[in-house]
Scaffold this motif. Structure first.
Motif, PDB file in Angstrom:
ATOM      1  N   SER A  57      44.813  42.746  47.920  1.00  0.00           N
ATOM      2  CA  SER A  57      44.313  42.633  46.864  1.00  0.00           C
ATOM      3  C   SER A  57      45.184  43.741  45.774  1.00  0.00           C
ATOM      4  O   SER A  57      45.155  43.578  44.540  1.00  0.00           O
ATOM      5  CB  SER A  57      42.762  43.118  46.724  1.00  0.00           C
ATOM      6  OG  SER A  57      42.494  44.620  47.359  1.00  0.00           O
ATOM      7  N   ALA A  60      47.932  41.853  44.440  1.00  0.00           N
ATOM      8  CA  ALA A  60      47.286  40.811  43.483  1.00  0.00           C
ATOM      9  C   ALA A  60      46.905  41.405  42.140  1.00  0.00           C
ATOM     10  O   ALA A  60      47.267  40.927  40.902  1.00  0.00           O
ATOM     11  CB  ALA A  60      46.054  39.974  44.055  1.00  0.00           C
ATOM     12  N   THR A  64      48.305  40.441  38.392  1.00  0.00           N
ATOM     13  CA  THR A  64      47.548  39.710  37.438  1.00  0.00           C
ATOM     14  C   THR A  64      47.163  40.534  36.309  1.00  0.00           C
ATOM     15  O   THR A  64      46.949  39.895  34.987  1.00  0.00           O
ATOM     16  CB  THR A  64      46.158  39.277  38.155  1.00  0.00           C
ATOM     17  OG1 THR A  64      45.405  40.395  38.843  1.00  0.00           O
ATOM     18  CG2 THR A  64      46.463  38.142  39.193  1.00  0.00           C
ATOM     19  N   SER A 145      43.599  34.785  34.408  1.00  0.00           N
ATOM     20  CA  SER A 145      43.967  35.890  35.099  1.00  0.00           C
ATOM     21  C   SER A 145      43.429  37.113  34.858  1.00  0.00           C
ATOM     22  O   SER A 145      43.375  38.116  35.817  1.00  0.00           O
ATOM     23  CB  SER A 145      45.696  36.144  34.212  1.00  0.00           C
ATOM     24  OG  SER A 145      45.623  36.276  32.834  1.00  0.00           O
ATOM     25  N   ALA A 148      40.960  36.888  37.469  1.00  0.00           N
ATOM     26  CA  ALA A 148      41.668  37.260  38.681  1.00  0.00           C
ATOM     27  C   ALA A 148      41.813  38.391  38.928  1.00  0.00           C
ATOM     28  O   ALA A 148      41.768  39.166  40.040  1.00  0.00           O
ATOM     29  CB  ALA A 148      42.933  36.504  38.934  1.00  0.00           C
ATOM     30  N   GLN A 149      42.199  39.372  37.857  1.00  0.00           N
ATOM     31  CA  GLN A 149      42.302  40.831  38.037  1.00  0.00           C
ATOM     32  C   GLN A 149      41.068  41.611  38.162  1.00  0.00           C
ATOM     33  O   GLN A 149      41.207  42.515  39.144  1.00  0.00           O
ATOM     34  CB  GLN A 149      42.952  41.208  36.461  1.00  0.00           C
ATOM     35  CG  GLN A 149      42.940  42.976  36.432  1.00  0.00           C
ATOM     36  CD  GLN A 149      43.043  43.419  34.946  1.00  0.00           C
ATOM     37  OE1 GLN A 149      43.129  42.695  33.911  1.00  0.00           O
ATOM     38  NE2 GLN A 149      42.497  44.648  34.826  1.00  0.00           N
ATOM     39  N   ASN A 152      40.358  41.010  42.006  1.00  0.00           N
ATOM     40  CA  ASN A 152      41.296  41.704  43.038  1.00  0.00           C
ATOM     41  C   ASN A 152      41.035  43.162  42.797  1.00  0.00           C
ATOM     42  O   ASN A 152      41.074  44.090  43.547  1.00  0.00           O
ATOM     43  CB  ASN A 152      42.736  40.964  42.674  1.00  0.00           C
ATOM     44  CG  ASN A 152      42.966  39.789  43.143  1.00  0.00           C
ATOM     45  OD1 ASN A 152      43.067  39.498  44.595  1.00  0.00           O
ATOM     46  ND2 ASN A 152      43.040  38.643  42.573  1.00  0.00           N
TER      47      ASN A 152
END
Length: 227
Positions: A57, A60, A64, A145, A148-149, A152
């Motif tokens: 993570s 990632a 992101t 995104s 996703a940020q 993660n």
């Protein structure tokens, strides 16, 4: 000129920046892996392999959080420049063209040409959707995104908490933490500053041959004129 040479020439902007993206992403992964392992060793933990690091993570969220800020910039810039103007800037439309403009100016409906995209000639929902497709896609990538940020980032935040023998927190609670908003706002402010700087500096400064600049001899007050 061969077909390959012509393809490269006609798509050199995308190819050059796409290649640069892959090179820098690889560099980020290599340096991030080394830095991450240094932290693990300092904490008395076993280091990860490169491929294991790519699935973390931490990697990632670092990727992101930058993507979402870039696409926020594009989304705001695309929609904002429909109505917002800057006298003398090639980044702005001409001062009398603020707004969505007429069908004739946009070449839609009855004013579409033989080479216009098929949906531009449509008079229904297809035209409405297509006429806003660029900004809509940019907004969708930004939202994806950013989500996703946050996911993660929450995982990375909780991993650090567990290493420090602290209890993890749920994703919804992470959205209100200083860690999440610090990651988010430090990117947003830099992107907004970059857009504002480009808009005003291009009024007075020039770059010969660039479509992002006015012609070198153009007056400072010339608006919406590209080199």
């Amino acid at each position: 000129m061969t077909a390959l040479t012509q393809f490269v020439k006609h798509n050199s902007l995308t190819l050059a920046f796409g290649t640069g993206f892959l090179v820098t992403l690889t560099g980020q992964a290599v340096s991030g892996h080394a830095d991450f392992n240094n932290q693990l060793v300092a904490q008395g933990l076993h280091p990860l392999t490169f491929w294991q690091y790519l699935a973390t993570s931490d990697f990632a969220v670092d990727v992101t959080e930058n993507w979402q800020s870039e696409y926020l910039q594009f989304f705001l810039y695309i929609f904002g420049t429909v109505w917002l103007l800057q006298r003398g800037s090639p980044e702005s439309k001409e001062l009398h063209k603020g707004g969505v403009e007429s069908d004739r100016e946009q070449k839609v409906g009855d004013h579409a040409g033989t080479h216009s995209p098929r949906w531009a000639a449509d008079r229904g929902w297809r035209q409405k959707l297509y006429s806003r497709s660029l900004g809509t896609v940019m907004a969708a990538i930004f939202v994806w995104s950013w989500l996703a940020q946050s996911i993660n980032g929450s995982a990375a935040y909780n991993e650090q908490h567990l290493r420090d023998l602290q209890a993890p927190i749920p994703w919804t609670q992470y959205l209100g933490t200083a860690d999440f908003w610090n990651r988010t706002l430090q990117n947003w402010q830099s992107e907004l500053l970059a857009v504002a700087s480009m808009a005003i500096l291009s009024v007075y400064l020039r770059q010969r041959g660039s479509p992002e600049s006015k012609p070198v001899g153009a007056a400072h007050t010339s608006t919406g004129v590209e080199g």
